[in-house]
Write an enzyme that holds these catalytic residues in place. Structure first.
Site, PDB file in Angstrom:
ATOM      1  N   SER A   1     -22.451  15.144  -4.316  1.00  0.00           N
ATOM      2  CA  SER A   1     -21.056  14.720  -4.300  1.00  0.00           C
ATOM      3  C   SER A   1     -20.119  15.918  -4.416  1.00  0.00           C
ATOM      4  O   SER A   1     -20.117  16.790  -3.561  1.00  0.00           O
ATOM      5  CB  SER A   1     -20.823  13.687  -5.406  1.00  0.00           C
ATOM      6  OG  SER A   1     -19.574  13.082  -5.283  1.00  0.00           O
TER       7      SER A   1
ATOM      8  N   ASP B   1     -17.290   9.693  -0.640  1.00  0.00           N
ATOM      9  CA  ASP B   1     -17.222   8.416  -1.359  1.00  0.00           C
ATOM     10  C   ASP B   1     -15.972   8.331  -2.225  1.00  0.00           C
ATOM     11  O   ASP B   1     -15.614   7.244  -2.681  1.00  0.00           O
ATOM     12  CB  ASP B   1     -18.494   8.140  -2.166  1.00  0.00           C
ATOM     13  CG  ASP B   1     -18.760   9.118  -3.291  1.00  0.00           C
ATOM     14  OD1 ASP B   1     -18.102  10.175  -3.342  1.00  0.00           O
ATOM     15  OD2 ASP B   1     -19.650   8.837  -4.126  1.00  0.00           O
TER      16      ASP B   1
END
Length: 573
Positions: free
Chosen positions: A149, A309
């Protein structure tokens, strides 16, 4: 080097498939770096509800190809044990643009296919939301995405979705971890890529899969507000991640023609050369996209984090400067916007205990309830799935750390559909001659100006256990505020000032929440192992007729400073 450590290191070297990490270990041996070797073999990188995440490097405490193979063997064994048709339904695997992600994803596929489990592996890098989407799309038994991430470049991770399309929660985390321990002491099955394809066990997901996600966004019921998209201008950055191609495509599909991508951050680059830390929340990370927005006079400066995301946005003010919205501000804007358009049977919204309480008040204003979960999208989505029904379908959830789910196409945070939804909200306001700031002011005038802050407090090693102290000495006041109720998630009890008690329907967690007179709130998450606590603060200021957004903000900021100071002063030293 002691005999036990030497045996561990030698065993690892015999099984490590990666010449780079073999060389890394051998160099440490040759240099006599016993302390470093001991640290690398002090245990295993812990597998939890977020899967694995850690620094790439040799040994069981790092992210490397052998750890990935052992983890995949453990996951495969658990799936075959828990889901009767797991082998046929298979696993969807995707990966981000970090340096090791391709090899890690392919290793995972080779182990699972060797265990007889069908694998669908993305043919190129993929945003994390596409993998979550893929689990539902293919009715797979599980999903894996290799990503760290927005962590620094030296990190990587291995995130697991269950068959419902949401991140795993207990007991699956401990069940998988136990199987990984077993797999680490056995020979790991492995089927070469070409052989797996030949045997029909491995399918590479080509462009049609990416198009399926694109069409899903295009036709999602909650993304059909096509009011004046041509009037909105925005700058965008993928922050050296994997979001740009899909982000630009879904914006174009929704009619947004004035989109300006930051060229130097558009392509995946595992070194993240233009940012100190590839997290939109970090100071300086949004500088280039804000500069791009200024160059074009754009209304919005938008970002996804490297696996796309999360979604972040800075909004142009009247003075031409750009101001970042907090995750809570974006969350309440979405909540208000989506509920104002929602069907009667699709109004289920949710957020986490540490996010703003404002969403629940907005939901009440629309005649519905918002649910609250423990921190993390794994909880938001699993609870959202459990609560959704034909009469009350899921609409939206968010957490303050820039995570948003709009609609039910993806049971995880999705920065791409959030980007489209925010652009559509902006376009609707522009068509009415209004701005995002006008809408925020409207919400605050109705429900109060909500300001949230988070503080990590490092405490001295000899400081008493904060959680135990607060439970033994429950505060009746914090600063000038009376404590109205205390939620103890360890005991799962809500205690009111009058002595009455209610049960709390959440999984147990070492968290204390104090709700105070005047709407203020403080949440304490003490650490049982470190001299550190995390505190989340909220103050609420009523907006009077003479207030502007700026004057309410200034008053709330002053109240917040006083509140934090008073609370910290009340903690044991």
């Amino acid at each position: 080097m002691n005999t036990h450590l030497q045996l561990q290191v030698n065993h690892w070297l015999e099984n490590d498939p990666d010449p780079r990490t073999q060389t890394q270990l051998q160099t440490l041996i040759d240099n006599g770096s016993e302390a470093e070797l001991a640290a690398r073999f002090a245990g295993r990188l812990e597998f939890g509800t977020a899967g694995l995440r850690g620094v790439v490097g040799a040994g069981p405490m790092g992210m490397n190809r052998l750890v990935i193979r052992q983890t995949s063997a453990g996951l495969g064994a658990y799936l075959l044990d828990q889901i009767k048709d797991a082998a046929e339904r298979g696993v969807v695997i995707g990966y981000d643009g970090r340096h090791d992600s391709f090899n890690f994803a392919h290793d995972a596929a080779s182990v699972l296919t060797a265990m007889g489990i069908k694998v669908r592996l993305t043919s190129k890098v993929a945003p994390t939301p596409l993998v979550a989407f893929g689990v539902k799309h293919f009715n797979a038994a599980a999903g894996i995405v290799v990503t760290a991430s927005h962590n620094p470049p030296q990190y990587n991770g291995y995130k697991v979705y269950w068959e419902n399309g949401a991140q795993i929660i207990p007991p699956h985390d401990s069940g998988i971890a136990a199987q990984i321990e077993r797999a680490a002491n056995q020979a790991i099955p492995f089927l070469e890529h070409d052989e797996a394809v030949k045997q029909g066990k491995l399918t590479l997901l080509q462009d049609d899969f990416y198009q399926s996600y694109r069409h899903g966004v295009q036709h999602a019921e909650v993304l059909q507000n096509h009011t004046a998209p041509e009037k909105v201008s925005l700058a965008y950055t993928a922050m050296h991640g994997v979001g740009a191609e899909m982000a630009e495509t879904v914006l174009k599909d929704a009619g947004f023609t004035q989109v300006y991508s930051v060229a130097s951050q558009r392509e995946p680059d595992g070194d993240f050369p233009t940012v100190n830390f590839p997290n939109p929340e970090e100071k300086g990370a949004m500088d280039l996209v804000i500069a791009e927005a200024k160059k074009h006079g754009a209304m919005l400066a938008c970002a996804n984090d490297p696996d796309a995301d999360r979604f972040a946005v800075a909004v142009r003010r009247d003075d031409g400067e750009y101001q970042m919205l907090t995750g809570d501000q974006v969350g309440v804007l979405f909540g208000h916007y989506l509920l104002s358009h929602a069907k009667d049977n699709q109004r289920l919204t949710g957020t986490t205990i540490v996010s703003s309480s404002l969403l629940s008040k907005i939901a009440q204003g629309f005649g519905t309830q918002s649910f609250t979960t423990l921190t993390g999208f794994k909880w938001l989505m699993n609870v959202g799935i459990a609560k959704t029904s034909p009469e009350d379908q899921f609409l939206f959830a968010y957490e303050e750390a820039l995570g948003y789910t709009v609609g039910s196409m993806v049971w995880d945070k999705d920065g791409l559909s959030a980007l489209v939804a925010f652009a559509q909200l902006t376009a609707e306001l522009v068509a009415k001659g209004q701005t995002i700031w006008d809408r925020l002011e409207q919400i605050y005038r109705e429900h109060g100006f909500h300001l949230n802050a988070q503080v990590s407090i490092a405490l001295k090693p000899d400081t008493p256990n904060i959680g135990a102290y607060l439970r033994e000495h429950p505060p009746v006041k914090i600063g000038e505020h009376d404590v109205l109720s205390t939620d103890d998630l360890k005991a799962l009890e809500r205690r009111f000032a009058d002595g009455s008690v209610e049960k709390i329907d959440l999984p147990p967690s070492d968290v204390l929440t104090y709700c105070l007179a005047g709407g203020a709130r403080v949440i304490v998450r003490p650490s049982g192992t470190e001299p550190k606590i995390k505190c989340y603060y909220e103050v609420v200021e009523t907006m009077v007729d003479t207030d502007t957004l700026a004057s309410a903000q200034a008053r709330a900021s002053k109240a917040m400073d006083d509140f934090i100071q008073a609370h910290q002063a009340s903690l044991p030293k």
